[in-house]
Motif scaffolding. Structure first.
Motif, mmCIF file in Angstrom:
data_model
loop_
_atom_site.group_PDB
_atom_site.id
_atom_site.type_symbol
_atom_site.label_atom_id
_atom_site.label_comp_id
_atom_site.label_asym_id
_atom_site.label_seq_id
_atom_site.Cartn_x
_atom_site.Cartn_y
_atom_site.Cartn_z
ATOM 1 N N GLY A 48 0.792 -1.230 0.000
ATOM 2 C CA GLY A 48 0.000 0.000 0.000
ATOM 3 C C GLY A 48 0.820 1.273 0.000
ATOM 4 N N LYS A 51 3.750 1.948 -4.656
ATOM 5 C CA LYS A 51 4.734 1.533 -5.678
ATOM 6 C C LYS A 51 4.074 1.296 -7.039
ATOM 7 C CE LYS A 51 5.915 -2.070 -3.268
ATOM 8 N NZ LYS A 51 4.968 -1.970 -2.120
ATOM 9 N N THR A 53 1.197 2.292 -8.030
ATOM 10 C CA THR A 53 0.621 3.551 -8.527
ATOM 11 C C THR A 53 1.700 4.377 -9.224
ATOM 12 O OG1 THR A 53 -1.013 3.550 -6.761
ATOM 13 C CG2 THR A 53 -0.598 5.662 -7.826
HETATM 14 N N1 LIG Z 1 -7.731 2.060 -8.376
HETATM 15 C C1 LIG Z 1 -7.658 2.393 -7.099
HETATM 16 N N2 LIG Z 1 -8.696 3.006 -6.484
HETATM 17 C C2 LIG Z 1 -8.632 3.364 -5.191
HETATM 18 N N3 LIG Z 1 -7.553 3.167 -4.392
HETATM 19 C C3 LIG Z 1 -6.489 2.571 -4.953
HETATM 20 C C4 LIG Z 1 -6.476 2.139 -6.314
HETATM 21 N N4 LIG Z 1 -5.263 1.581 -6.582
HETATM 22 C C5 LIG Z 1 -4.567 1.646 -5.437
HETATM 23 N N5 LIG Z 1 -5.284 2.230 -4.459
HETATM 24 C C6 LIG Z 1 -4.844 2.502 -3.081
HETATM 25 O O1 LIG Z 1 -3.683 3.324 -3.152
HETATM 26 C C7 LIG Z 1 -2.731 2.961 -2.165
HETATM 27 C C8 LIG Z 1 -1.403 2.561 -2.856
HETATM 28 O O2 LIG Z 1 -1.649 1.370 -3.597
HETATM 29 P P1 LIG Z 1 -0.525 0.691 -4.519
HETATM 30 O O3 LIG Z 1 -1.144 -0.495 -5.156
HETATM 31 O O4 LIG Z 1 0.059 1.726 -5.402
HETATM 32 O O5 LIG Z 1 0.548 0.259 -3.424
HETATM 33 P P2 LIG Z 1 1.745 -0.781 -3.542
HETATM 34 O O6 LIG Z 1 2.893 -0.162 -2.817
HETATM 35 O O7 LIG Z 1 1.965 -1.164 -4.948
HETATM 36 O O8 LIG Z 1 1.181 -2.003 -2.698
HETATM 37 P P3 LIG Z 1 1.454 -3.597 -2.862
HETATM 38 O O9 LIG Z 1 2.883 -3.798 -2.460
HETATM 39 O O10 LIG Z 1 0.511 -4.181 -1.889
HETATM 40 O O11 LIG Z 1 1.178 -3.981 -4.294
HETATM 41 C C9 LIG Z 1 -3.360 1.818 -1.372
HETATM 42 O O12 LIG Z 1 -3.983 2.383 -0.250
HETATM 43 C C10 LIG Z 1 -4.412 1.252 -2.334
HETATM 44 O O13 LIG Z 1 -5.480 0.680 -1.636
#
Ligand SMILES: Nc1ncnc2c1ncn2[C@@H]1O[C@H](COP(=O)(O)OP(=O)(O)OP(=O)(O)O)[C@@H](O)[C@H]1O
Length: 317
Positions: A48, A51, A53
């Motif tokens: 979360g 990354k 994103t």
């Molecule tokens: N399409 C979306 N709509 C709403 N919230 C989102 C969406 N995509 C991601 N998020 C939220 O944005 C935040 C960052 O998510 P992201 O997937 O970028 O993190 P991450 O570091 O890649 O996590 P992980 O290691 O679990 O894959 C999280 O709180 C997630 O729930």
């Protein structure tokens, strides 16, 4: 300063959910970082952290809320900037009916390549990723490691300058991970830049030159692996011979970790030293007590220790 292939400043991304978009998730809260051309760059962070994103914003799959940046010398979001990027998404799955060979044709087609162009490149690429003999095998018979290697081969089809790999070794066994690491190093030697998102801290430590640690949508640390793992205080491990009482007496004023007595006159101790003057003082006192210094070595923090420390330090909002 080395030339940057990716440079972003103050990047924000807010997802809006729910009725009228009332619920907001601030996935990126002012991310700034630069990725040197020719590096293997690791993006780290807890679940979360933002990354995926960030990767999606770089690739134009998700629109940023604000901020600016460049990728391959083009403004962020520019279609031409993406042409020289190879991408392996997280949890990607090849359609079950494809073989290694037909997957290459299918994915090459998606990036605008003709069948003839793919056929010209395919044998060499499958050979590179160790799948030359598996081209006619359906991908559902591939191990996870083979599927990831095929994913990297398809990402290389159009000879990109920059490879963005989201969790390339997720679910891959240690032998498969070593294969992927070797491949990434070879690609770097050929001049490609690799941007890697991984949970595998050891992996990042072994393969990356630079990394950024992301937590709660912000870059908490950014630099070479050495810079990130540098401990604010030097930790010196001494192996000493002499009277154990005298050793302990000589180092009473220092911050030490538990003593390990190896024999009746040999002990090992780790001393935290703020500066060189502290180390010199320890040496002077030990010599004054006629303690032999058998070994003295500076300890390094592992990336895992540094990561846990940085992530636990970050403020909760
Ligand atoms: N399409 C979306 N709509 C709403 N919230 C989102 C969406 N995509 C991601 N998020 C939220 O944005 C935040 C960052 O998510 P992201 O997937 O970028 O993190 P991450 O570091 O890649 O996590 P992980 O290691 O679990 O894959 C999280 O709180 C997630 O729930």
């Amino acid at each position: 300063m080395p030339e940057s292939i990716i440079e972003v400043q103050d990047l924000h991304k807010t997802y809006r959910e729910g009725l009228l978009g009332r619920k907001q998730v601030n996935a990126l809260r002012g991310v700034s970082l630069s990725v040197p051309r020719g590096s293997v760059f690791g993006l780290l962070g807890p679940n979360g952290a933002g990354k995926t994103t960030l990767i999606k914003v770089l690739l134009g799959l998700v629109r940023r809320s604000s901020g600016r940046g460049t990728m391959l010398d083009r403004p962020l979001g520019d279609r031409n900037g993406r042409k020289k990027v190879g991408y392996l998404p997280e949890h990607h799955r090849f359609p079950r009916h494809l073989t290694g060979n037909s997957a290459m044709i299918y994915y090459g087609g998606l990036s605008g390549m003709s069948r003839r162009e793919v056929l010209a490149k395919r044998p060499e690429l499958l050979e590179r990723v160790g799948l030359a003999k598996w081209g006619n095998t359906p991908v559902h018979k591939y191990s996870k490691g083979m599927q990831q290697r095929l994913g990297i081969a398809q990402a290389l089809l159009h000879n990109p300058d920059l490879l963005i790999l989201d969790e390339p070794t997720d679910g891959v066994d240690p032998v498969g991970r070593a294969d992927v690491r070797r491949l990434l190093k070879q690609l770097q030697e050929e001049g490609k830049t690799i941007f890697l998102n991984s949970h595998q801290l050891q992996e990042i430590e072994l393969v990356c030159d630079q990394a950024a640690i992301l937590a709660k949508g912000r870059v908490q640390r950014h630099g070479t692996i050495e810079e990130i793992t540098q401990h604010p205080h030097a930790r010196i491990e001494f192996t000493l011979r002499g009277s154990i009482d005298e050793m302990q007496y000589a180092l009473t004023e220092e911050e030490t970790e538990p003593w390990e007595v190896e024999f009746e006159d040999v002990a090992r101790v780790v001393v935290s030293a703020e500066d060189q003057a502290t180390i010199n003082r320890c040496l002077d006192r030990l010599r004054a007590k006629q303690i032999d210094i058998i070994e003295m070595k500076r300890m390094r923090t592992s990336l895992e220790d540094a990561f846990l420390h940085i992530v636990s330090e970050e403020t909760v909002e």
